[in-house]
Motif scaffolding. Sequence first.
Motif, short mmCIF file in Angstrom:
data_model
loop_
_atom_site.label_atom_id
_atom_site.label_comp_id
_atom_site.label_asym_id
_atom_site.label_seq_id
_atom_site.Cartn_x
_atom_site.Cartn_y
_atom_site.Cartn_z
N PHE A 189 0.73 -1.43 -0.12
CA PHE A 189 0.09 -0.12 -0.16
C PHE A 189 0.74 1.30 0.04
CE2 PHE A 189 -2.40 3.07 2.46
CZ PHE A 189 -3.50 3.48 1.37
N ASP A 190 0.50 2.25 -0.90
CA ASP A 190 1.40 3.40 -0.96
C ASP A 190 0.45 4.47 -0.56
OD1 ASP A 190 2.70 5.63 -1.57
OD2 ASP A 190 2.93 5.25 -3.81
N PRO A 191 0.60 4.88 0.84
CA PRO A 191 -0.28 5.96 1.47
C PRO A 191 -0.02 7.20 1.01
CG PRO A 191 1.41 5.54 3.08
CD PRO A 191 1.92 4.69 1.89
N SER A 192 -0.37 7.77 -0.20
CA SER A 192 0.13 8.93 -0.81
C SER A 192 -1.02 9.37 -1.83
CB SER A 192 1.32 8.77 -1.69
OG SER A 192 1.37 9.80 -2.67
N GLN A 193 -1.38 10.95 -1.85
CA GLN A 193 -2.37 11.30 -2.66
C GLN A 193 -1.70 11.94 -3.92
OE1 GLN A 193 -4.13 13.03 0.83
NE2 GLN A 193 -6.09 13.09 -0.14
N ARG A 194 -0.52 11.59 -4.05
CA ARG A 194 0.28 11.77 -5.22
C ARG A 194 -0.89 11.27 -6.71
NH1 ARG A 194 3.69 8.57 -7.54
NH2 ARG A 194 3.54 7.26 -5.36
N GLU A 195 -0.76 12.20 -7.61
CA GLU A 195 -1.98 11.69 -8.67
C GLU A 195 -0.90 10.86 -9.53
OE1 GLU A 195 -4.96 14.36 -10.67
OE2 GLU A 195 -3.43 14.24 -12.03
N VAL A 196 -1.78 9.56 -9.96
CA VAL A 196 -0.62 8.82 -11.02
C VAL A 196 -1.85 8.21 -12.08
CG1 VAL A 196 0.63 7.61 -9.24
CG2 VAL A 196 -1.54 6.90 -9.63
N LEU A 197 -1.26 7.66 -12.97
CA LEU A 197 -2.11 7.44 -14.10
C LEU A 197 -2.05 6.01 -13.95
CD1 LEU A 197 -3.35 9.10 -16.30
CD2 LEU A 197 -1.55 8.52 -17.88
N LEU B 160 -10.55 0.67 -15.40
CA LEU B 160 -9.93 1.97 -15.02
C LEU B 160 -8.64 2.15 -15.50
CD1 LEU B 160 -10.56 1.73 -11.14
CD2 LEU B 160 -11.95 2.83 -12.82
N SER B 161 -8.16 1.59 -16.68
CA SER B 161 -6.77 1.84 -16.95
C SER B 161 -6.93 3.24 -17.63
CB SER B 161 -6.71 0.70 -18.15
OG SER B 161 -5.34 0.49 -18.59
N GLY B 162 -5.69 3.79 -17.38
CA GLY B 162 -5.58 5.29 -18.13
C GLY B 162 -6.19 6.23 -17.25
N ILE B 163 -6.94 6.02 -16.03
CA ILE B 163 -7.47 7.04 -15.40
C ILE B 163 -6.64 7.64 -14.38
CG2 ILE B 163 -9.49 7.01 -13.76
CD1 ILE B 163 -11.12 6.37 -15.75
N LYS B 164 -6.98 8.88 -14.01
CA LYS B 164 -5.95 9.66 -13.09
C LYS B 164 -6.56 9.01 -11.74
CE LYS B 164 -4.56 13.79 -15.48
NZ LYS B 164 -4.97 15.10 -15.60
N MET B 165 -5.60 8.82 -10.80
CA MET B 165 -5.94 8.47 -9.20
C MET B 165 -5.07 8.81 -8.39
SD MET B 165 -6.18 4.32 -9.70
CE MET B 165 -7.42 4.38 -11.01
N SER B 166 -5.44 8.71 -7.32
CA SER B 166 -4.22 8.92 -6.10
C SER B 166 -3.59 7.60 -6.05
CB SER B 166 -4.78 9.24 -4.84
OG SER B 166 -5.49 8.14 -4.18
N ALA B 167 -2.14 7.72 -5.52
CA ALA B 167 -1.20 6.40 -5.62
C ALA B 167 -1.76 5.55 -4.50
CB ALA B 167 0.22 6.92 -4.91
N ALA B 168 -2.50 6.24 -3.77
CA ALA B 168 -3.05 5.21 -2.67
C ALA B 168 -4.18 4.23 -3.09
CB ALA B 168 -3.90 6.13 -1.43
N TYR B 169 -5.12 4.91 -3.87
CA TYR B 169 -6.21 4.18 -4.72
C TYR B 169 -5.46 3.13 -5.76
CZ TYR B 169 -10.67 3.01 -7.21
OH TYR B 169 -11.58 2.35 -7.79
N ALA B 170 -4.58 3.53 -6.36
CA ALA B 170 -3.85 2.59 -7.49
C ALA B 170 -3.09 1.60 -6.80
CB ALA B 170 -2.99 3.61 -8.13
N SER B 171 -2.53 1.98 -5.66
CA SER B 171 -1.86 0.73 -4.88
C SER B 171 -2.83 -0.23 -4.18
CB SER B 171 -0.86 1.23 -3.77
OG SER B 171 -1.50 1.99 -2.95
N THR B 172 -4.15 0.21 -3.90
CA THR B 172 -4.95 -0.86 -3.23
C THR B 172 -5.54 -1.71 -4.65
OG1 THR B 172 -5.73 1.06 -1.94
CG2 THR B 172 -6.93 -0.78 -1.96
#
Lengths: 330, 527
Positions: B62-70, B78-90
């Motif tokens: 889990f990456d507890p960060s709100q940094r925006e990632v693709l 959800l491929s190619g959607i912008k989201m927070s690193a927290a959501y992406a790592s979940t």
Amino acid sequence: MSKQIEPFSDPGLPEHIHRKTDTDPFLEKKAERQVAILFLISAVGTVLFIAAYIAIPSDQFIFLPALGSTNAQQLFLGLGLTIATLFIGLGAVHWAKALMPDTEVIAERHEFRSEEIDRKDFIDTVKTQASASGLGRRSAIKKSLGLSLGLVSLSPLLLLRDLGPLPKKSLEQTSWKTGTRLVTDPGNQPIKASDLEVGAVAQVLPELQPEEERTLNNIAKDAVLLIRIRPEEFQLSPERLSWTHEGIIAFSKICTHMGCAVALYEQQTKHLLCPCHQSTFDVPRAAKVLFGPAARPLPQLAITVDSEGYLIAQKPFTEAVGPSFWERSS
Amino acid sequence: MSVEKKAGALANYVDERTGAAKWLKKNLTKVFPDHWSFMLGEIALYSFIILLLTGVFLTFWFDPSQREVLYQGGYQPLSGIKMSAAYASTLNISFDIRGGLLMRQIHHWAALLFMAAIVAHLMRVFFTGAFRKPREFNWIIGIGLLTLGIVEGFLGYSLPDDLLSGTGIRIAEAILQAIPVVGSYLAFFAFGGPFPGELFIPRIFTVHVLLLPGIFLALITAHLMLVWYQKHTQYPGPGRTEKNVVGYPLMPVYMAKAGGFFFIVFGVTAFLAAVASINPIWLYGPYTPAQISAGSQPDWYMGWLDGLVRMSPPLESHLFGHTISWNILIPGLIVPGILFTGMALYPFIESWLTGDKKEHHLLDRPRNAPNRTALGAMSLTFILITLLVGGNDLLATHFALSINDITWASRFAIFTVPPIAFVITKRLCLSLQRHDRELVLHGRETGRLQLMPNGEFVEVHEPISTAKAWILTQHEQPAALEFPTEDSHGVRAPKGALNKLRARMSRAAVEQVAKPTIQDAKEIEHH
């Protein structure tokens, strides 16, 4: 009638009844086998767990009745782990119940109060030692210590000060300014009145200036809903009516109760509903609260069109958007 | 024999290095009473251990960060959607790490079970009076654990930063912001600026995985040490007294039973996680403040709070340029504050009302404490109503009801139904006492009819066993407290009004059906 109350008496612990496994060697042996089998089933579960981890592809789905389409690896990993753990537990409990001693044991309790002599000694000691420090007599020490302890406990609070900036006026401000174009979200396209049919709803955001980036912080305050109804259906004050354009009315999408997105629009009744706590707002009457815990209407954004016919904000919001806060003045 | 020899050698080895022989002997043979209801607290303990184990696994990815990632991972929609690193790592844990989804689901199921077990354990302790002297400290620790559990669970399901959890965080922010005078400052400090900012996921992560688990470990340790030191309470029964504890020794019986039970709890949680999807965050999408899904529901242990907020009337005061949001403060802070403070203080309130300062190690049968049982039923009814209203939108859609009607009904019900529950429960308790009295004096109804010589049919009653008669009559029935309202000179005693109230409450508390005595039984025999 003066008779002495005589309660029923405690018959004492009942006589121990032996289990069948205590008396029958055959049953004892059988119980032992059962425990061993339970532990072995657990081992099979772990093998299933390992097999699922290695052999089943992560993206394979199977259809099961009641469960529907299920990821096979996750299912069998889970079932393997279930069997592996559950049967260790069942084995251990069966072992304890069938084979371990089942004679109830009596342990005595002691009262928590210490013996009177110990208590007296203890209390005397505490008294003597407390007075030895002389806090009662030396009031200068007592007061100065109290002051310094009080002050030193403030320092962690002080260190937390930089957790965030002061709110200042930021809760009352949004990015909407006089003449800001409304752009669609998603899409970021400016819109004309003719893009919206009667009965339609659209979510819009303020147009970004070059170099500007849209953050969630902006969206949390800037999100606006456009709703178009027939102009004659409005029941607005003349001022509020002048904030609409050809039947299009704009409200902040952030609920005035607890800040959820007021996303449900009912076309027939022209009600806006917040899915969080069901506050209901009446669109033709400037989002007056009809029901639910919200205490204020959604703030209305004054809109008009620019020379090219695109919808723009006449002026910024005249009140703070979103949930209430202490400094809010209206 | 070799096990015996080895165990002996080990015991010797340990004692030579610690000198703990005496202490260990005493504690390894410690006696614990047996009852299914004593396993509720155990379930809470074991699900906590499961939470620690699976939680550590989850932190590895889990990456507890709100940094925006693709997002580029294995979940195509959800491929190619912008989201927070927290959501992406979940999403990554759920789709790309083998066993990751299973661990996430075990973690979430264990959290629900943890809270359910705590609440069930709390009810057992309350209704049997296990919180009485000398166990008041442990009651308070327990209330602390319940409160922290609610916070910990809320922070936990907020971490994935999905649309549903972000909405929950938004509501928490609004509660913070509603606090008079300092609210907006608190909100800005908590979120590092305006909502949502980019700091709350890392911050609540630290609180969720370090600060609160640390406090949990300390409190659970203290909770268990007190149980150990004070010895477990036991249900009344033949041979069981206030001065003893009857049960089985820790070694080997409880080591096997309790150890085995841990694995059973683990197995059940793993089974739920294997077959029942929970919190499918990939369906909710990443958080954005302008969107929401209909039917937004918190986890069950937060539902009562949400229900209180939903039924609140739209009250807000505007005074001298300031706003006070009663519609948030009352349901969000004031009522929960009263509930939890009242719960924590209950042992002291009860002892003050009944004047009972004795040690208690034998549990009450709930019917023999009618006022307490009724109070418990009243509180449960209150919480149940709020829990139902927490799902009023689902009730409305499932049963085709008007949501406005449900909410209006609940606004009345919350004031009227709990007192009704109190009265009904108290009457039920007294009826059950009357039934116990009948049973002791007249015996058990056998269902056999006997034809008397005069042609009359009578039902044969069989006397109950002495053991059963003891269980039904062993409890104490204290008298009400008496307070002089004036002294011998006719001067009003100090605290007159308070004493009057206390005497009145005490009289209500001791309202009982007299338990039968030997004399009663003998009198019946003479007939």
